[in-house]
Motif scaffolding. Structure first.
Motif, short mmCIF file in Angstrom:
data_model
loop_
_atom_site.label_atom_id
_atom_site.label_comp_id
_atom_site.label_asym_id
_atom_site.label_seq_id
_atom_site.Cartn_x
_atom_site.Cartn_y
_atom_site.Cartn_z
N THR A 54 34.03 74.71 57.41
CA THR A 54 35.36 74.88 56.82
C THR A 54 35.23 75.68 55.53
N ILE A 55 36.06 76.73 55.42
CA ILE A 55 35.99 77.62 54.27
C ILE A 55 37.22 77.41 53.39
N PHE A 56 36.99 77.12 52.11
CA PHE A 56 38.10 76.98 51.14
C PHE A 56 37.50 77.02 49.75
N ASP A 57 38.34 77.18 48.76
CA ASP A 57 37.89 77.25 47.36
C ASP A 57 37.81 75.82 46.81
N ARG A 58 36.64 75.20 46.98
CA ARG A 58 36.48 73.80 46.56
C ARG A 58 36.73 73.61 45.06
N ALA A 59 36.22 74.53 44.25
CA ALA A 59 36.37 74.39 42.80
C ALA A 59 37.85 74.38 42.41
N ASP A 60 38.63 75.25 43.04
CA ASP A 60 40.06 75.31 42.73
C ASP A 60 40.76 74.02 43.14
N ILE A 61 40.44 73.49 44.33
CA ILE A 61 41.08 72.28 44.81
C ILE A 61 40.69 71.08 43.94
N GLU A 62 39.42 71.01 43.59
CA GLU A 62 38.97 69.90 42.74
C GLU A 62 39.64 69.95 41.37
N ALA A 63 39.84 71.16 40.84
CA ALA A 63 40.52 71.31 39.56
C ALA A 63 41.98 70.88 39.67
N ARG A 64 42.59 71.12 40.81
CA ARG A 64 44.00 70.73 41.02
C ARG A 64 44.16 69.21 41.11
N VAL A 65 43.23 68.54 41.81
CA VAL A 65 43.39 67.09 42.01
C VAL A 65 42.81 66.28 40.85
N GLY A 66 41.94 66.90 40.04
CA GLY A 66 41.27 66.16 38.97
C GLY A 66 42.20 65.39 38.04
N PRO A 67 43.21 66.02 37.45
CA PRO A 67 44.11 65.30 36.54
C PRO A 67 44.84 64.14 37.21
N ALA A 68 45.27 64.35 38.45
CA ALA A 68 45.99 63.28 39.16
C ALA A 68 45.07 62.10 39.44
N ILE A 69 43.81 62.38 39.79
CA ILE A 69 42.84 61.31 40.03
C ILE A 69 42.58 60.53 38.75
N ALA A 70 42.43 61.24 37.63
CA ALA A 70 42.20 60.57 36.35
C ALA A 70 43.39 59.69 35.98
N ARG A 71 44.62 60.18 36.19
CA ARG A 71 45.81 59.37 35.89
C ARG A 71 45.85 58.12 36.76
N ALA A 72 45.53 58.27 38.04
CA ALA A 72 45.55 57.13 38.96
C ALA A 72 44.52 56.09 38.56
N GLN A 73 43.34 56.55 38.14
CA GLN A 73 42.31 55.62 37.69
C GLN A 73 42.75 54.86 36.45
N GLN A 74 43.36 55.57 35.49
CA GLN A 74 43.84 54.92 34.27
C GLN A 74 44.94 53.91 34.58
N GLN A 75 45.80 54.26 35.53
CA GLN A 75 46.87 53.32 35.92
C GLN A 75 46.29 52.07 36.55
N ARG A 76 45.25 52.21 37.38
CA ARG A 76 44.62 51.04 37.99
C ARG A 76 43.94 50.17 36.93
N ILE A 77 43.28 50.84 35.97
CA ILE A 77 42.64 50.07 34.89
C ILE A 77 43.68 49.32 34.07
N ALA A 78 44.78 50.00 33.74
CA ALA A 78 45.84 49.36 32.96
C ALA A 78 46.45 48.20 33.71
N SER A 79 46.64 48.38 35.03
CA SER A 79 47.21 47.30 35.84
C SER A 79 46.26 46.12 35.89
N TYR A 80 44.96 46.40 36.03
CA TYR A 80 43.95 45.34 36.07
C TYR A 80 43.93 44.57 34.76
#
Length: 231
Positions: A54-80
């Protein structure tokens, strides 16, 4: 998710989902950039298992999802953390007014006096001290037990309605101190005297038990006294 068609051979994210009109799971597909916006966590996990070739720009996709993943992790920590804070046990209210102290002192001097015990229960309940309800439940159990033939008293079960409430009260009033518990030792607590701390059982004799409390010294009670908790 956009409505544009996904080109042949273009990398895509597949998601299983159900539709009320279709009896089985079906697949829904996303462009990777659309998935980064709509399903960042799903895409983040999918990046760990990409089909070979499968061919795609992994670095670009990871950069796009990175902030959302970090926010989700912080929300889970805050909820915990919020759940942990809400679960912190609040110490039960212990009445310390002069009347209650006087009644408890009278009870300490004559712990087998049912009349004083009942007065103490009323006084504690009037002060919103949960020990009052515990004593009331214990008195009700003792009264129910006395109605049974003597041969059945020792093995009689708790009345059904009082069983869960007694357990809840014992949990609420589980006063302990920092005294370590050694293997083989027997320990007890006095439900009406939390300040005494945990006591080590020194000896049992003639239907009685002698207990050495951390903050009150040695005391002797009937072995089946309702306010004693062993363990």
């Amino acid at each position: 998710m956009c409505n544009a068609a996904i080109g042949k051979g273009e990398a895509r994210l597949a998601e299983e989902y159900s539709d009320i009109s279709i009896p089985k799971l079906i697949m829904r597909f996303y462009h990777l950039k659309c998935a980064a916006a709509a399903q960042p966590e799903l895409l983040h996990h999918a990046l760990r298992d990409v089909r070979p070739g499968t061919i795609f720009d992994r670095a670009d996709i990871e950069a796009r999802v990175g902030p959302a993943i970090a926010r989700a992790q912080q929300q889970r920590i805050a909820s915990y953390e919020a759940k942990r804070a809400a679960a912190v046990e609040v110490a039960p209210h212990v009445a310390d007014d002069p009347t209650t102290i006087a009644v408890l002192a009278e009870l300490e001097a004559d712990p087998e006096n049912a009349e004083i015990l009942a007065i103490a229960a009323d006084q504690l309940m009037a002060q919103s001290d949960p020990r009052g309800e515990l004593i009331t439940v214990q008195l009700a159990l003792a009264k129910a037990n006395r109605r049974l033939p003597s041969r059945d008293r020792a093995r009689s079960p708790l009345p059904r309605g009082l069983r869960p409430r007694l357990a809840a009260l014992c949990d609420e009033l589980a006063f302990t101190d920092a005294t370590p518990k050694s293997d083989g030792d027997e320990w007890a607590e006095h439900a009406n005297q939390p300040g005494w701390g945990r006591g080590k059982i020194v000896r049992r004799f003639d239907g009685k038990v002698e207990i050495a409390f951390a903050n009150a010294g040695k005391k002797v009670f009937k072995a089946d006294a309702p306010f004693l908790r062993f363990g």
